[in-house]
Motif scaffolding. Structure first.
Motif, PDB file in Angstrom:
ATOM      1  N   PRO A  42       0.803  -1.227   0.000  1.00  0.00           N
ATOM      2  CA  PRO A  42       0.000   0.000   0.000  1.00  0.00           C
ATOM      3  C   PRO A  42       0.832   1.272   0.000  1.00  0.00           C
ATOM      4  O   PRO A  42       0.419   2.281  -0.586  1.00  0.00           O
ATOM      5  CB  PRO A  42      -0.813  -0.123   1.302  1.00  0.00           C
ATOM      6  CG  PRO A  42      -0.919  -1.600   1.530  1.00  0.00           C
ATOM      7  CD  PRO A  42       0.395  -2.156   1.065  1.00  0.00           C
ATOM      8  N   SER A  46       0.373   4.093  -2.767  1.00  0.00           N
ATOM      9  CA  SER A  46       0.054   5.486  -2.461  1.00  0.00           C
ATOM     10  C   SER A  46       1.079   6.438  -3.070  1.00  0.00           C
ATOM     11  O   SER A  46       0.737   7.560  -3.465  1.00  0.00           O
ATOM     12  CB  SER A  46      -0.021   5.690  -0.951  1.00  0.00           C
ATOM     13  OG  SER A  46       1.260   5.574  -0.351  1.00  0.00           O
ATOM     14  N   LEU A  49      -0.063   6.834  -6.550  1.00  0.00           N
ATOM     15  CA  LEU A  49      -1.285   7.632  -6.607  1.00  0.00           C
ATOM     16  C   LEU A  49      -1.025   9.104  -6.337  1.00  0.00           C
ATOM     17  O   LEU A  49      -1.811   9.961  -6.764  1.00  0.00           O
ATOM     18  CB  LEU A  49      -2.306   7.101  -5.606  1.00  0.00           C
ATOM     19  CG  LEU A  49      -2.900   5.718  -5.912  1.00  0.00           C
ATOM     20  CD1 LEU A  49      -3.824   5.281  -4.780  1.00  0.00           C
ATOM     21  CD2 LEU A  49      -3.653   5.725  -7.234  1.00  0.00           C
ATOM     22  N   SER A  50       0.049   9.415  -5.628  1.00  0.00           N
ATOM     23  CA  SER A  50       0.353  10.822  -5.339  1.00  0.00           C
ATOM     24  C   SER A  50       0.714  11.594  -6.604  1.00  0.00           C
ATOM     25  O   SER A  50       0.721  12.833  -6.579  1.00  0.00           O
ATOM     26  CB  SER A  50       1.497  10.915  -4.321  1.00  0.00           C
ATOM     27  OG  SER A  50       2.726  10.470  -4.887  1.00  0.00           O
ATOM     28  N   ASN A  67      -0.255  17.396  -7.794  1.00  0.00           N
ATOM     29  CA  ASN A  67      -0.679  17.264  -6.394  1.00  0.00           C
ATOM     30  C   ASN A  67       0.324  17.906  -5.448  1.00  0.00           C
ATOM     31  O   ASN A  67      -0.062  18.469  -4.405  1.00  0.00           O
ATOM     32  CB  ASN A  67      -0.859  15.793  -6.035  1.00  0.00           C
ATOM     33  CG  ASN A  67      -2.057  15.169  -6.719  1.00  0.00           C
ATOM     34  OD1 ASN A  67      -3.073  15.825  -6.921  1.00  0.00           O
ATOM     35  ND2 ASN A  67      -1.940  13.904  -7.106  1.00  0.00           N
ATOM     36  N   GLY A 267      -9.272  12.914   1.077  1.00  0.00           N
ATOM     37  CA  GLY A 267      -9.376  11.601   0.462  1.00  0.00           C
ATOM     38  C   GLY A 267     -10.777  11.037   0.433  1.00  0.00           C
ATOM     39  O   GLY A 267     -11.233  10.538  -0.604  1.00  0.00           O
ATOM     40  N   MET A 273      -8.283  11.377  -3.855  1.00  0.00           N
ATOM     41  CA  MET A 273      -7.353  10.430  -3.269  1.00  0.00           C
ATOM     42  C   MET A 273      -5.919  10.647  -3.744  1.00  0.00           C
ATOM     43  O   MET A 273      -4.972  10.340  -3.018  1.00  0.00           O
ATOM     44  CB  MET A 273      -7.798   9.003  -3.578  1.00  0.00           C
ATOM     45  CG  MET A 273      -7.014   7.935  -2.843  1.00  0.00           C
ATOM     46  SD  MET A 273      -7.049   8.138  -1.044  1.00  0.00           S
ATOM     47  CE  MET A 273      -8.761   7.776  -0.683  1.00  0.00           C
ATOM     48  N   GLY A 274      -5.740  11.180  -4.926  1.00  0.00           N
ATOM     49  CA  GLY A 274      -4.385  11.469  -5.397  1.00  0.00           C
ATOM     50  C   GLY A 274      -3.709  12.509  -4.521  1.00  0.00           C
ATOM     51  O   GLY A 274      -2.553  12.339  -4.100  1.00  0.00           O
ATOM     52  N   SER A 277      -3.003  11.084  -1.078  1.00  0.00           N
ATOM     53  CA  SER A 277      -1.808  10.228  -1.066  1.00  0.00           C
ATOM     54  C   SER A 277      -0.542  11.070  -0.976  1.00  0.00           C
ATOM     55  O   SER A 277       0.406  10.714  -0.266  1.00  0.00           O
ATOM     56  CB  SER A 277      -1.782   9.370  -2.327  1.00  0.00           C
ATOM     57  OG  SER A 277      -2.890   8.496  -2.378  1.00  0.00           O
ATOM     58  N   ALA A 280      -0.214  12.162   2.529  1.00  0.00           N
ATOM     59  CA  ALA A 280       0.258  11.072   3.389  1.00  0.00           C
ATOM     60  C   ALA A 280       1.774  10.962   3.343  1.00  0.00           C
ATOM     61  O   ALA A 280       2.426  10.727   4.369  1.00  0.00           O
ATOM     62  CB  ALA A 280      -0.389   9.762   2.968  1.00  0.00           C
ATOM     63  N   TRP A 281       2.342  11.143   2.161  1.00  0.00           N
ATOM     64  CA  TRP A 281       3.796  11.075   2.046  1.00  0.00           C
ATOM     65  C   TRP A 281       4.460  12.294   2.667  1.00  0.00           C
ATOM     66  O   TRP A 281       5.564  12.190   3.196  1.00  0.00           O
ATOM     67  CB  TRP A 281       4.197  10.906   0.581  1.00  0.00           C
ATOM     68  CG  TRP A 281       4.153   9.466   0.188  1.00  0.00           C
ATOM     69  CD1 TRP A 281       3.099   8.774  -0.345  1.00  0.00           C
ATOM     70  CD2 TRP A 281       5.215   8.525   0.344  1.00  0.00           C
ATOM     71  NE1 TRP A 281       3.429   7.462  -0.529  1.00  0.00           N
ATOM     72  CE2 TRP A 281       4.720   7.274  -0.131  1.00  0.00           C
ATOM     73  CE3 TRP A 281       6.516   8.597   0.812  1.00  0.00           C
ATOM     74  CZ2 TRP A 281       5.500   6.114  -0.122  1.00  0.00           C
ATOM     75  CZ3 TRP A 281       7.297   7.441   0.819  1.00  0.00           C
ATOM     76  CH2 TRP A 281       6.782   6.219   0.357  1.00  0.00           C
TER      77      TRP A 281
END
Length: 306
Positions: A42, A46, A49-50, A67, A267, A273-274, A277, A280-281
């Protein structure tokens, strides 16, 4: 003949070693499945997806660095960073100070130590639950228990969670209340300090405060460092309390908009969600940077008894 027997023994030992390796791999297999299927897989997904535009309903479309560049002008993101940093920098030191103070108190030989240790550890187990967050919201509401207690001494209360100036403070208090886990670790560290050091210091005329500064704190710095790193990581990931107390909005006036809550909103609230993600990073990089700085700075204040 002896060489043949030795060769047989060697082959037998090699066969036994291979069987042990297979058994070890078999027992480690669930961990490897969890690592690659639940954690590493995952994370890599992700990361991909970012760099995409993805709304959870349609296939992701590659968008390059869009993003990441959006973050520069995202005012709510900047506000969430401000709230999160304020929360971490205030609540973590207060929590560790509370944990250390109670550990010192329990280390003095309180009767029923096991009972008190269990009671004080309990908030760490339930402090992050939805039930406690709901209770906290009720306690600090306009008609909550806190205002009722203040009314007994003639103080007019307020809606602590509905005021931008105090909403974050209630969550800081909640995090400080969950001091049980670092307290138990501090207590274990205190039990490892030889009593002979305190006895020698007493003979030399050192008072308790001097003993605390010159013996307890230096020998406890590895434990302080360990708790500091763990609690900083945990504080950056705080989500449930802010979500429940604010009703998922991060209000009032984004005063409880933690980074993790804003990530969730992007998200699963906006189906972006992109961008989520990428956020999240960013959170991962922030936590990694804080951890790296702590490890770098530890060589100046953490002392190991080698």
């Amino acid at each position: 003949m002896s060489s043949i027997n030795e060769l047989r023994r060697l082959r037998g030992s090699q066969k036994g070693a291979r069987q042990q390796n297979k058994a070890a791999f078999f027992f480690l297999l669930p961990w490897f499945v969890g690592l690659f299927g639940i954690t590493l897989g995952p994370m890599l997904a992700s990361l991909y997806l970012s760099f995409t535009k993805y709304n959870l309903l349609q296939p992701p479309q590659f968008s390059g660095l869009d993003n990441w560049t959006r973050m520069v002008d995202d005012e709510r993101l900047h506000k969430s960073l401000e709230v999160t940093f304020s929360y971490v920098l205030v609540s973590v030191p207060l929590q560790l100070a509370m944990a250390l103070g109670l550990a010192l108190l329990l280390d003095r030989g309180v009767r029923g130590l096991a009972f008190y240790r269990s009671v004080f550890y309990l908030p760490s187990l339930i402090g992050g639950s939805v039930a406690i967050a709901v209770l906290w919201r009720a306690m600090f509401g306009t008609n909550g228990l806190v205002n009722e207690a203040l009314a007994l001494v003639g103080i007019q209360g307020q809606g602590w969670i509905s005021e931008p100036g105090t909403a974050l403070s209630t969550l800081v208090v909640l995090n400080v209340w969950t001091f049980g886990s670092p307290m138990v670790i501090f207590l274990a560290g205190l039990r490892q300090i030889p009593t002979s050091l305190y006895e020698a210091a007493s003979v030399d005329g050192a008072k308790r405060w001097r003993q605390f500064r010159s013996i307890t704190i230096p020998l406890l710095t590895p434990i302080i460092f360990f708790n500091l790193v763990l609690q900083i990581i945990h504080a950056f990931q705080t989500f449930t309390q802010a979500f429940v107390v604010s009703g998922g909005t991060g209000g009032p006036a984004d005063s409880t908009l933690f980074f993790s809550l804003y990530l969730y909103q992007r998200g699963f609230g906006h189906f972006d969600m992109g961008y989520a993600s990428a956020l999240a990073w960013v959170l991962l990089l922030i936590v990694a940077a804080f951890t790296a700085v702590n490890f770098w700075a530890s060589k100046y204040w953490v002392f190991y008894d080698d």
